[in-house]
Each structure stands twice: as C-alpha cells, then as structure tokens.
Enzyme design. Structure first.
Site, mmCIF file in Angstrom:
data_model
loop_
_atom_site.group_PDB
_atom_site.id
_atom_site.type_symbol
_atom_site.label_atom_id
_atom_site.label_comp_id
_atom_site.label_asym_id
_atom_site.label_seq_id
_atom_site.Cartn_x
_atom_site.Cartn_y
_atom_site.Cartn_z
ATOM 1 N N HIS A 258 -0.282 0.550 -1.779
ATOM 2 C CA HIS A 258 0.674 -0.560 -1.794
ATOM 3 C C HIS A 258 1.010 -0.847 -3.256
ATOM 4 O O HIS A 258 0.213 -0.568 -4.143
ATOM 5 C CB HIS A 258 0.076 -1.813 -1.153
ATOM 6 C CG HIS A 258 -0.417 -1.619 0.246
ATOM 7 N ND1 HIS A 258 -1.680 -2.015 0.655
ATOM 8 C CD2 HIS A 258 0.174 -1.073 1.330
ATOM 9 C CE1 HIS A 258 -1.836 -1.734 1.935
ATOM 10 N NE2 HIS A 258 -0.722 -1.152 2.367
ATOM 11 N N GLU A 296 3.244 2.846 4.109
ATOM 12 C CA GLU A 296 3.821 2.158 5.268
ATOM 13 C C GLU A 296 4.689 1.004 4.788
ATOM 14 O O GLU A 296 4.410 -0.163 5.100
ATOM 15 C CB GLU A 296 2.731 1.697 6.248
ATOM 16 C CG GLU A 296 1.352 1.452 5.623
ATOM 17 C CD GLU A 296 1.128 0.031 5.152
ATOM 18 O OE1 GLU A 296 2.113 -0.703 4.966
ATOM 19 O OE2 GLU A 296 -0.038 -0.348 4.967
#
Length: 353
Positions: A258, A296
């Site tokens: 992330h 994601e």
C-alpha cells in the site's frame, strides 16, 4: 517520460548502492570504480560500446566482482538500450570464475556476458544488509492461516538506489513510532490521501495504527526518502497472511503493498518512475523466492490503475472487500527483470497517486 539518456562521453559519476560505498566514474572511453577511496577496477569501452576491456582490477576477486557489478549498473542506466555487456577476461580467469559462479555473468560462445536482468538481482548493491538471507522454509499456522515462517523484521534503512534521471538517491527505512508518527499523522489527514485510505484522525489513533502495523509479523511499514527528505509511507505485506489471500490463489512468497505519497512536491511521473520500481526491486531482492507482487487499489482509482499498468502490473480482476471494491493487480518477477522495469518506460506514469 523518456528513459535516462546517454549524455555522451563527458565526465560523470554514478554512486552505486549507495551502501556498497562504490562510485563509477566515466571520462571518455575509460571507467573507474572507486570503493572506499581505492580504485577497485578500471575498464576501457571499445568502439562497440557493449565491449569492455579490463585495464586494472583488484586482486581480491570479491572486490573486483562488486566493482564489475557497479560498472554494469551504471552503464545499463546510462545506456538503457543496451541488452548486454561483453567483458574481455583475458588473463583474468579467477575473476571470470567469480562472476559466473556468483551468477552475475554467463559464458556465451566463449564470451563473458553481463546481462541487466542478472546485474539487477545482485543484492549487495542496494540492500543495506545483503547478508541477511531468507529463512529456510518451515510452514507454521497463524490465525488459521498456513504460511512459511518469516524472518524477524529489519530496522532502520533497508534499501538505497541512485536514480540517474533525478540525480538523487531514493531510500526506504522501517518506520519508527516516535520519529515518524508526526509524518504519518499529517499525511493521513491530507484530504487527497484520506479519500482512499479513510484513516484521518487524531495523533493517538495514528499511534495505535502504526504500533499495530509494527507489531504485525506479516507487515513492514516503510518511509520513503529522496535524499534526506521523507515523501511517502509504504506498507509491505506477505499476501498469504493478508486479507487479500482469500480472493486469489496466493503463493507462499507473494508480496503486496500500500502507498501514501504525502508530500505534494514528490507527486508526478518523474518521482513515480523512481519510487515505484525501486519498491518493487526491494521486494524482489529481499527474498529471491518472491515471484509475484500484488496490489489491491480501489477500482475507482483510475489514475493509480493507469500508473500501475504502465509500470508492468497486469489487471487480474475486480473483487469486493468489505470496505471497498478493489482491483487485483500483479507484477511478475520475470517481467520486472526481463523487461528492465527499474528504468522508466518511454510513456511512463504522469500523475502521482
């Protein structure tokens, strides 16, 4: 953004690592690699720029091999169109054996050949602690998830790389609760960041958040810096133990990430083309068994998805987390090194996420 261009044969320098303490100097057709103020290697470029003659080399085979690796990194960065370097090893059989036995070079039709995809997998040049090997495989259970036992998380700086098109060093260090909490707090309260992270809050919330990530054995929080200036926060995770695992067939050594780019001055394509491949490079080097890197991002984050596609990630599918609709993206180790994705493509990312 164009690839780093060959600026000719004028004097120039390329610090390698920077933690291997080597610098490659080029003047005209001569290359000199200096390590700890001592010349470890001198090379001459032939008229065919992919051929190198060894003029002088350290008697220490390991020192000389590190210097060859450093010179190759610099030349492949200065000449991104080159797909190989041929090293004349006449009279240097011990060095040639060191290069081939370490996997840095191959023998092809009687020639000693350096390939960029091999050079960029040598841990010594970029990892602060390259001698920290991955643990032997032993599967364990954590919260009902079967996964390989992971090494203890590192501390301090873990990676550094000179970025020639910025003339700057990028580095990653493990986030520190006391020294970096104020950065995380400010960045998480940035409206642009909060639109996708939804983690705005007070200092105590972010103290608990970062403490939780630091305590989690499957996650590694990093602070990215250009020079001495922190610019972003990164969370690396082992996919097998992560919330993403149920949504695809996760391998034991898949890794994900992330990102928060917290400083406006470091948004944009010039910087994405430095930090994104450098982060991928670190994850691939950290454990040679990592063959895939996944992400994601929010399916609605179209700009980030475009940046990822330009950087070699394939879009696999959309799926639903409890908190967002996400897109599974994946980067293969073979593609990263085979396509030399540590250098920016001709039409690289344009806007930071």
């Amino acid at each position: 953004m164009n690839k780093a261009s060959d600026s000719g044969t004028g004097p120039r320098a390329f610090p390698v690592g920077p933690y291997s303490a080597q610098t490659v100097f080029q003047e005209g057709d001569r290359l000199r690699v200096v390590a700890a103020d001592v010349t470890a290697l001198e090379l001459r470029l032939r008229e065919r720029v992919d051929h190198l003659d060894i003029l002088n080399a350290s008697d220490d085979r390991e020192v000389a091999a590190r210097a060859v690796s450093a010179s190759a990194e610099a030349l492949f960065a200065w000449r991104p169109g080159a797909d190989r370097l041929v090293l004349d090893f006449a009279g240097r059989a011990p060095l040639a054996r060191e290069l081939t036995e370490s996997g840095l070079a191959i023998m092809s039709e009687g020639q000693l050949v350096l390939l960029p995809e091999l050079v960029m997998q040598r841990r010594d040049n970029w990892l602060v602690n390259p001698g920290r090997p991955p643990l032997p495989q032993l599967h364990v259970m954590t919260d009902g998830k079967r996964h390989p036992r992971r090494a203890a998380k590192p501390a301090g700086k873990v990676y550094g790389r000179f970025i020639p098109w910025l003339s700057e060093v990028i580095s990653f260090r493990v986030a520190d609760l006391e020294n970096d909490l104020h950065l995380l707090h400010r960045w998480m309260n940035d409206l642009r960041v909060d639109a996708f992270w939804n983690e705005a809050g007070d200092l105590d919330k972010h103290r608990q958040y970062l403490a939780g990530i630091l305590a989690d054995p499957h996650m590694l929080p990093l602070i990215g810096c250009f020079g001495e200036q922190p610019f972003g926060y990164f969370e690396l995770y082992w996919a097998k133990e992560n919330r993403i695992a149920p949504f695809y067939d996760a391998d034991d050594y898949d890794r994900g990430w992330h990102v928060v780019v917290g400083e406006d001055a470091f948004r944009g394509g010039r910087y994405i083309s430095a930090w994104l491949p450098s982060l991928m490079h670190y994850m691939f080097l950290d454990d040679c068994r990592t063959q895939r890197i996944v992400g994601e991002p929010a399916a609605a984050h179209s700009q980030q998805l475009r940046n990822l596609e330009r950087s070699g990630f394939a879009k696999i599918k959309n799926f639903d987390f409890p908190h967002k609709r996400a897109t599974l993206v994946m980067l293969l180790r073979e593609r990263f090194f085979g396509d030399r994705l540590w250098l920016p493509a001709a039409a690289g990312p344009t806007v930071s996420s």
